[in-house]
Motif scaffolding. Sequence first.
Motif, PDB file in Angstrom:
ATOM      1  N   MET A 192      48.425  10.990  42.249  1.00 51.23           N
ATOM      2  CA  MET A 192      49.355  11.302  41.164  1.00 51.23           C
ATOM      3  C   MET A 192      48.913  12.553  40.405  1.00 51.23           C
ATOM      4  O   MET A 192      49.744  13.391  40.059  1.00 51.23           O
ATOM      5  N   ALA A 193      47.620  12.691  40.148  1.00 48.82           N
ATOM      6  CA  ALA A 193      47.107  13.815  39.358  1.00 48.82           C
ATOM      7  C   ALA A 193      47.261  15.154  40.078  1.00 48.82           C
ATOM      8  O   ALA A 193      47.253  16.196  39.442  1.00 48.82           O
ATOM      9  N   ARG A 194      47.424  15.124  41.362  1.00 55.15           N
ATOM     10  CA  ARG A 194      47.621  16.371  42.117  1.00 55.15           C
ATOM     11  C   ARG A 194      48.988  16.984  41.818  1.00 55.15           C
ATOM     12  O   ARG A 194      49.226  18.152  42.079  1.00 55.15           O
ATOM     13  N   HIS A 195      49.868  16.193  41.267  1.00 54.35           N
ATOM     14  CA  HIS A 195      51.246  16.605  40.991  1.00 54.35           C
ATOM     15  C   HIS A 195      51.496  16.418  39.500  1.00 54.35           C
ATOM     16  O   HIS A 195      51.720  15.305  39.032  1.00 54.35           O
ATOM     17  N   ALA A 196      51.415  17.514  38.753  1.00 52.83           N
ATOM     18  CA  ALA A 196      51.394  17.476  37.284  1.00 52.83           C
ATOM     19  C   ALA A 196      52.537  16.674  36.685  1.00 52.83           C
ATOM     20  O   ALA A 196      52.317  15.838  35.794  1.00 52.83           O
TER      21      ALA A 196
END
Length: 180
Positions: free
Chosen positions: A35-39
């Motif tokens: 999830m954190a890879r995609h702001a």
Amino acid sequence: MSRIAPLEPPYAPDIQQQFDRIMRGAPPLMLFRVMARHARAWDKFTAGSLLDRGPLTLREREIVIDRTCALNACEYEWGVHVATFAGPAQLNADQIRATVRGDADAACWSAAEQAMIAAVDALNHRVTLSDAEFAALSAHFDADKILEIMLLCGFYRTVAYLANGLALPLEAKAARFPAA
């Protein structure tokens, strides 16, 4: 491996701070790293603001989360929560098993827990509560807790969609669903 690649360390300082806050020093979960890879996705996910305790006790919260994850066949998140919180929430082996394999009226639950589990089951199966189910829940929980139960059901159903849809590998230290 996940169907969408996770963020790899080193993490940006703001992401590392968020991981540290959520994970309390433990390595971030695969779900969080994806999830954190995609702001935008990460911002929306963490904006749910249900990663804190809220008005429910830890035990109540974990029963709702574990049952919701089990009903949605999400062994990934169920296993993370059982491994991390079952002990602090004082869930015994029969109760852990019952979150996956038991009925709402299983003898291992208190009357309040039975009403809560029946509500979780109804929300997950019918996306509503009958008047009788709401009355049973209201006999044990105030409005703040009832709303939190509903919010947790929705949030962790979304988590199940994510974990299952991404085919996340089970975390190494997570529990596994009990055998039938």
